[in-house]
Write an enzyme that holds these catalytic residues in place. Structure first.
Site, PDB file in Angstrom:
ATOM      1  N   ASP A 195      -3.061   0.842  -6.261  1.00 32.00           N
ATOM      2  CA  ASP A 195      -1.635   1.099  -6.456  1.00 32.00           C
ATOM      3  C   ASP A 195      -1.494   2.548  -6.900  1.00 32.00           C
ATOM      4  OD1 ASP A 195       1.068   0.736  -6.529  1.00 32.00           O
ATOM      5  OD2 ASP A 195       1.063  -0.923  -7.951  1.00 32.00           O
ATOM      6  N   ASP A 209       6.167   4.716  -4.429  1.00 33.20           N
ATOM      7  CA  ASP A 209       7.508   4.236  -4.083  1.00 33.20           C
ATOM      8  C   ASP A 209       8.407   4.267  -5.321  1.00 33.20           C
ATOM      9  OD1 ASP A 209       5.562   2.267  -4.869  1.00 33.20           O
ATOM     10  OD2 ASP A 209       7.101   0.742  -4.648  1.00 33.20           O
ATOM     11  N   GLY A 219       9.508  -4.176  -6.904  1.00 35.87           N
ATOM     12  CA  GLY A 219      10.651  -4.226  -7.822  1.00 35.87           C
ATOM     13  C   GLY A 219      10.992  -5.609  -8.332  1.00 35.87           C
TER      14      GLY A 219
END
Ligand code: GUN
Length: 642
Positions: free
Chosen positions: A86, A121, A187
């Protein structure tokens, strides 16, 4: 992504990384490079195929960074399987800005040899305003666009958009078309932490059905066993889980239905790696680190055990039954289940024409199972087309798999009536008596249960303006003149249900010959002009078409209805009876139902073969690996055997 098995949106799939294949659905345990609780090597024993770690943490720590750059991430983690990294997005959400740019952090992931790299992101929070969420979607898209293409490592492009359905859709479409080859849904951690599973259902559906179905879909942070099955049912392929350590640190144990406190249990369950080795009391008295380690092992075992059950359910095609059972474990899960049912029409699109497993009817809630959507819609259309008197055959006057009583047949053949079966609180045309799921069901219905036409959920309001009678109130005279043939009407109605209204007449014109099995008396082959056009399957009551049947349908339906169009590289092989591979498909009818027979044609709409589509129409154009149509009849197949 190659599909091995499917059950609606859920799938067992496989994709290849630089360090081997990953079979989905699966969980990537989160490994903190600073703080190893269980070694990645040991995780393999629990069933972990791949792990996820954080490149941001590695890059910020000089020792880890130098080690990773020099020896690679696989050496650093001492793990030879696929590693996903990540980017630091989550840290930027928790702590504010991070000090690296998107390009820098992806470049770093590439240089340490990550198998699945992730862009930086923008985390769209559930309480973001619409404008904030829109910005997150657009900026995230800009960031995937600015990354240079590189063959080898995969690139993950998260779908953002907070709780706004149109933004999730937009993000899913943008990412699906972008160079991202791996699609996490981002999210959502705050929703998972608050057990806000119903909102999560909306987000997963909006993200999943609007994106490129050929790429793996990951739910960022979704690693609690309670919700895994529902997420997989909605099409999530991968999860990451830090929960196994987080819960362990809090002295909590994961179970398939929830979690328990170590101080409150009597013993470890049989499946736990701690069972028979320790008592909960002993574990609770250990030092923090050792206790965390042991509980983390239990928790990993719980996660992978649940995954095994989910995969088994996909194989059996009973995942819906499983999430239905699980939904009763907690009111919030039940709420999520009901939200899934609200999306049934979207989910129904991905259902196969029939399942290996029977339909389970418990109560009116079962009527919302997406597997019934097509039957309901067809029954509605049937009555709309045939606005006439209706006779209802009550549930105790017929039995699935048993030939209809003679008087029902006599009534049918001598009157132009709608004869509808009372079936699981729905009314369905009697001609579908052998068709999935009408015959293939198990029902909780019992004979002292009273049902009234007013209670019917399906077509009652459509039949009511005309005369409606129960079978017992109808006078049946067996000597009346025959005006229609039940078998002929049956095969035409099944064909209409299977291939669209009007197909029955096209495939089975007047004068066709129906042959029946000598042992069962059931319809087998239908012949026209001496040639078999279709065979009714015992398994699900639908038809397998021959090329003669396929050609009749092709002539009667406009291009590209019911067709899978292949390029010239493939055409000759398919004409000779070989399966159709996804990569040769030029075009396909979007309304093809998974598991249904399709016409394989060349670019000039010449019929090459007839076969069974492995996926639904939209999916046909997304996948690039594997078999799209299993050909069972081909124009030139006899040449192979001659
Ligand atoms: N981890 C948890 N949520 C997210 C997210 O939205 N994006 C990224 N990159 N990582 C995450």
């Amino acid at each position: 992504m190659e599909i091995i098995r499917r059950d609606g949106l859920a799938r067992i799939g496989r994709f290849t990384t630089l360090h081997g294949k990953v079979e989905t659905p699966t969980i990537l345990p989160v490994v903190n490079p600073n703080l190893l609780v269980i070694t990645p090597k040991e995780m393999k024993k629990f069933g972990a195929q791949a792990i996820i770690t954080n490149s941001y943490i590695i890059r910020r720590n000089a020792t880890l960074r130098e080690n990773a750059l020099k020896n690679g991430i696989h050496s650093l983690m001492d793990f030879d399987g696929p590693i996903m990294t990540d980017s630091g997005t989550f840290q930027s959400y928790v702590y504010g800005d991070v000090e690296y740019t998107n390009q820098e952090i992806v470049e770093f992931q590439r240089s340490i040899g990550s198998d699945i790299t992730t862009i930086l992101d923008i985390f769209s929070k559930p309480d973001d305003t619409y404008d904030q969420a829109k910005n997150a979607v657009m900026e995230t898209f800009r960031r995937i666009e600015e990354i240079p293409e590189l063959s080898g490592p995969m690139l993950a492009g998260p779908i953002q958009g907070s709780i706004y359905p149109d933004l999730r859709k937009e993000s899913a479409e943008l990412m699906g078309r972008s160079k991202a080859d791996y699609l996490p849904i981002g999210g959502v951690v705050p929703l998972l932490e608050n057990y806000n599973y119903d909102t999560l259902v909306d987000i997963i559906v909006n993200s999943r059905i609007n994106t490129n179905l050929g790429k793996p879909v990951h739910l960022f942070g979704g690693g609690h066993p309670m919700f895994l099955a529902m997420a997989v049912y909605l099409g999530v392929d991968l999860f990451d889980s830090a929960s196994y350590v987080k819960y362990a640190r809090d002295g909590r144990l994961l179970y398939p239905e929830g979690s328990r406190d170590i101080t409150k249990i009597r013993d470890f369950p049989y499946w736990s790696p701690l069972f028979g080795k320790y008592s909960p009391m002993e574990v609770n008295k250990l030092e923090k680190q050792e206790k965390t380690e042991l509980l983390a092992r239990h928790n990993l075992a719980a996660l992978f055990m649940e995954l095994d059950e989910i995969k088994e359910r996909i194989h059996e095609e009973t995942l819906f039954n499983y999430i239905q059972e699980k939904s009763r474990a907690h009111p919030y899960l039940y709420r999520a289940f009901r939200r899934i049912l609200d999306h049934r029409d979207n989910i129904a699109y991905f259902q196969d024409i029939s399942k290996k497993s029977p339909f389970f009817y418990y109560d009116s809630m079962s009527l919302l199972d997406p597997v019934l959507s097509r039957l309901r819609a067809f029954s509605m259309r049937y009555v709309e087309r045939n606005r006439r008197e209706t006779v209802i055959v009550p549930a105790d006057s017929w039995r699935p798999g048993v030939p209809l009583k003679k008087e029902i047949l006599a009534l049918y053949e001598s009157n132009p009536l709608n004869v509808m079966l009372e079936w699981c609180d729905l009314l369905v045309p009697v001609e579908l008596e052998e068709t999935y799921p009408v015959e293939q069901h198990l029902s909780s219905w019992h004979s002292d249960q009273k049902t009234f036409i007013e209670n019917y959920n399906s077509v009652a309001f459509l039949v009511k303006p005309y005369e409606v009678r129960y079978l017992k109130d109808v006078l049946i005279n067996p000597d009346e003149e025959i005006m229609r043939n039940f078998d002929l009407e049956k095969i035409r109605t099944v064909a209409d249900f299977q291939f669209g209204t009007g197909s029955g007449l096209v495939l089975f014109p007047d004068g066709c010959v129906i042959t029946k099995s000598r042992s069962t008396g059931r319809i087998r082959n239908i012949l026209s002009d001496g040639k078999i056009t279709g065979t009714m399957r015992t398994m699900d009551g639908f038809f397998t078409l021959t090329t003669e049947g396929g050609e009749k349908l092709r002539l009667a339906t406009p291009y590209p209805l019911g067709r899978v169009v292949v390029n010239s590289d493939s055409a000759e092989y398919n004409r000779r009876g070989f399966n159709v591979f996804f990569k040769f498909i030029v075009e396909a009818d979007e309304n093809i139902v998974a598991g249904n027979d399709v016409l394989v044609v060349d670019e000039n709409d010449r019929l090459l073969a007839v076969g069974k589509s492995t996926v639904s129409g939209k999916e046909l154009s997304f996948y690039d690996e594997g078999v799209a149509v299993k050909v069972h009849h081909a124009i030139n197949s006899h040449q192979e055997t001659d």
